[in-house]
Design an enzyme around this catalytic site. Structure first.
Site, mmCIF file in Angstrom:
data_model
loop_
_atom_site.group_PDB
_atom_site.id
_atom_site.type_symbol
_atom_site.label_atom_id
_atom_site.label_comp_id
_atom_site.label_asym_id
_atom_site.label_seq_id
_atom_site.Cartn_x
_atom_site.Cartn_y
_atom_site.Cartn_z
ATOM 1 N N HIS A 81 9.823 44.581 -16.910
ATOM 2 C CA HIS A 81 9.441 43.211 -17.269
ATOM 3 C C HIS A 81 8.885 43.080 -18.681
ATOM 4 O O HIS A 81 7.939 42.329 -18.932
ATOM 5 C CB HIS A 81 8.435 42.655 -16.269
ATOM 6 C CG HIS A 81 8.986 42.430 -14.893
ATOM 7 N ND1 HIS A 81 10.293 42.048 -14.684
ATOM 8 C CD2 HIS A 81 8.412 42.512 -13.662
ATOM 9 C CE1 HIS A 81 10.496 41.906 -13.376
ATOM 10 N NE2 HIS A 81 9.388 42.191 -12.742
ATOM 11 N N HIS A 135 9.139 34.485 -12.964
ATOM 12 C CA HIS A 135 8.654 35.348 -11.887
ATOM 13 C C HIS A 135 7.704 34.607 -10.942
ATOM 14 O O HIS A 135 6.664 35.151 -10.552
ATOM 15 C CB HIS A 135 7.973 36.592 -12.461
ATOM 16 C CG HIS A 135 8.042 37.797 -11.574
ATOM 17 N ND1 HIS A 135 7.521 37.815 -10.304
ATOM 18 C CD2 HIS A 135 8.595 39.026 -11.774
ATOM 19 C CE1 HIS A 135 7.719 39.003 -9.764
ATOM 20 N NE2 HIS A 135 8.381 39.761 -10.641
ATOM 21 N N GLU A 195 14.698 35.687 -8.804
ATOM 22 C CA GLU A 195 14.583 35.774 -10.257
ATOM 23 C C GLU A 195 15.976 35.852 -10.891
ATOM 24 O O GLU A 195 16.605 36.904 -10.871
ATOM 25 C CB GLU A 195 13.779 37.018 -10.629
ATOM 26 C CG GLU A 195 12.447 37.142 -9.923
ATOM 27 C CD GLU A 195 11.932 38.572 -9.927
ATOM 28 O OE1 GLU A 195 11.945 39.212 -11.009
ATOM 29 O OE2 GLU A 195 11.549 39.069 -8.857
#
Length: 348
Positions: free
Chosen positions: A109, A178, A312
């Site tokens: 991420h 997210h 996502e």
């Protein structure tokens, strides 16, 4: 009532700048609230089948909690969402080593200082918010200075998020949002009885570090959500990829027809469609939400495992090291775009 926006100070960023929330309210009194740190969705109140408002995203009690935890909850994630194996990739013959912030194994991420931690300047034009961030060359190890513009609207139960990007060098870029959702309302218990459809014929099989090895047909597997199934219906499957994770943490290759996914809250009747231009979507069923790190939520809520789920939209994990690399390479001077819409309605 027309859509309008309210701006409220939340706290102070590391460099002394004021952190703000921005509340967009639609014609029906539904509203979304975002924070300009990470363009984070803090609240998303939509009408249920009884005409009552429910907040369908999980979150932390305050800005300070988000900042302390360096949380991705609700945030825009990047530069590269999901995982890069060994934190390493090669672009134009040069190898880049990124921070291996997931157990010292993967880059996850965007790293410890990913976009969820960044201060985005914001401009409000009537019922539209535009966030701006310039990611400098070398930030978190990525090449190129990238100018990012994120536009958010919320009209008639439809939340649109669009990010446009331009880099001065070839670089890797793969955004997602997210948010953790519970369509019965945040803090209402598990989402295991939510009904889910995912328009995907294939899912990504993974190795022990959750890096895709190959794509496989969903047919005949507990990963098949082409017709409606509840989240909990097959979550105790002995299929290794589910049993190892104690739930779903899986990438789907989208068919590109209609919405990427549709979810309906079993108690609320709230229906959420996810629309995107991304080729894939990650389905995560909130296995760790009951941990001490995650469980303390908004307005005194205590979250439980499976108390929310994520869908996502992005490119396949580790795309830059796969044949799908072109999905995540932004060439110098070209404009890249990421898009997601959440469309809310009610099933009686």
């Amino acid at each position: 009532m027309s859509t309008h926006c309210e701006k409220t100070p939340l706290g102070t960023y590391d460099d002394g700048r004021t952190v703000y929330s921005y509340k967009l309210e639609d014609e029906k009194g539904q509203y979304v609230t975002l924070m300009n740190i990470g363009c984070t969705i803090l609240e998303l109140f939509v009408l249920d089948r009884k005409g009552e408002l429910r907040d369908v995203v999980l979150g932390m009690p305050s800005f300070e909690d988000y900042h302390k935890a360096r949380s991705v909850m609700g945030a825009t994630v990047g530069r590269c969402a999901n995982r890069i194996a060994d934190g390493k990739f090669t672009l134009n013959g040069k190898t880049y080593q990124l921070d291996k912030n997931e157990r010292g194994v993967n880059h996850l991420h965007g790293g410890k200082g990913g976009l969820q931690m960044r201060y985005w300047e914001a401009e409000v034009r009537e019922d539209e918010i535009t966030f701006y961030y310039e990611s400098p060359n070398g930030e978190e190890g990525y090449p190129g200075t990238v100018k990012m513009t994120q536009t958010v609207t919320f009209r008639n139960g439809r939340l649109d998020i669009r990010i446009r990007s331009v880099s001065d060098q070839d670089t890797v870029l793969n955004y997602t949002n997210h948010s953790f959702f519970n369509l019965n309302g945040q803090g209402s218990g598990t989402a295991l009885d939510h009904r889910v459809i995912i328009h995907a014929d294939q899912f990504s099989e993974v190795d022990e570090n959750l890096i895709p090895t190959q794509n496989a047909p969903v047919e005949g597997t507990p990963f098949d959500f082409r017709t409606p199934h509840t989240i909990g219906e097959r979550i105790e499957s002995d299929w290794k990829q589910i049993s190892d994770c104690k739930g779903y943490d899986v990438n789907y290759v989208l068919t590109g027809e209609g919405p990427a996914a549709v979810v309906v809250g079993d108690q609320s009747g709230i229906r959420m469609e996810i629309w995107t231009k991304s080729p894939d979507i990650q389905f995560y069923t909130g296995m760790g939400l009951g941990s001490p790190f995650m469980c303390h939520g908004k307005r005194g809520a205590i979250y439980v495992n499976y108390g929310g789920f994520c869908l996502e939209p992005h490119a396949i994990p580790d795309a830059i090291n796969r044949e799908e690399a072109d999905q995540v390479i932004l060439r110098a001077g070209q404009e890249g775009e990421w898009y997601m819409a959440l469309v809310f309605s009610v099933e009686q």
